[in-house]
Design a protein around this motif. Structure first.
Motif: not given
Length: 277
Positions: A51-60, A183-193
């Protein structure tokens, strides 16, 4: 005395919406898709996603990047300045400020209590300082999306449909845009429905619509609204927060039914016609 300059808003056509959406999905799904389909290569090249990776920021940030690109293409630097001036729009009925600052937190607290949780999220051993740091990071993450969804998509859609349908359509696209992250491990969405989240996206997009129009197209209020939704001080209330927000949205739509189902008074300009220098 401030000097007024005319901004050529008529040069921003409805078709710009398709360029905005294409760019948004290309950036986000390109980054996230790389980690889904070629995880080893992406991790080797850029490191593990989080969630703190620069590419995750770019995607967001993709909706904001796409919106800024569209505004620059059609309005130039003056158009971008006018677009950003909407951050200074903050006047709206006090009830909407109370809605954002008080009712949204109460929804999370009520949902948490229903599921047997606490009124506030538990503090880490280090105390409140890391939570404030996380809260600031959250401001620079999800709320930046609002430059695209409410900044550009909402007014363009409201040229041709009532606000409620514009909000529902944006919420649908917003939810689909998030899909690869589940479908991405390592971010919060992976734990949600996904389904409750998808329903929640549509609900939230409808909820923020009357706030957006009541504030004459403000960018500041949707950013604040989004920030409250991911404020780390509020407890985990899933899935009850979604169902409570659906109820709240139904009440708001009924309350504002005359403006939600009519294009009269709806904001339709992406770049204000006049900017103050």
């Amino acid at each position: 005395m401030p000097i007024s300059i005319e901004i050529p808003t008529q040069k921003l056509p409805f078709t710009a919406l398709f360029f905005f959406l294409g760019t948004t999905f290309l950036i986000t799904w390109g980054v996230i898709g790389g980690y889904i389909f070629s995880p080893d290569a992406m991790i080797k090249a850029f490191g593990a996603i989080s969630g703190s990776h620069p590419l995750f920021f770019l995607a967001t940030w993709a909706p904001a990047i796409a919106a800024f690109t569209v505004v620059m293409l059609y309005g130039g630097s003056a158009g971008l300045k006018g677009f950003l001036s909407r951050l200074l729009l903050w006047r709206c009925p006090a009830s909407w400020w109370l809605f954002i600052l008080i009712l949204i937190p109460l929804v999370f607290m009520a949902g948490s209590l229903i599921k047997g949780g606490q009124l506030l999220a538990p503090l880490p051993p280090e105390g409140m300082v890391p939570v404030f740091g996380l809260m600031f990071m959250m401001l620079l993450l999800g709320p930046i999306e609002e430059f695209g969804w409410r900044g550009l998509a909402q007014p363009l859609l409201q040229r041709y449909m009532a606000p409620i349908w514009a909000g529902a359509l944006i919420g649908t696209v917003w939810g689909i845009w998030h899909l690869p992250a589940f479908f991405l491990s390592g971010v919060v969405f992976a734990e949600w429905s996904f389904l409750p989240f998808f329903i929640g996206n549509i609900t939230l997009a409808i909820l923020v619509t009357p706030i957006f129009n009541a504030s004459h197209g403000s960018l500041a209020l949707p950013v604040l609204f989004h920030w409250q939704l991911i404020n780390p001080f509020w407890p985990d209330a899933q899935p009850w927060d979604t169902w409570l927000l659906v109820f709240v949205a139904a009440v708001v739509v009924w309350w504002k039914r005359y403006t939600m189902f009519s294009r009269e008074g709806a904001v339709t300009e992406v770049i204000p016609q006049e900017a103050q220098l």
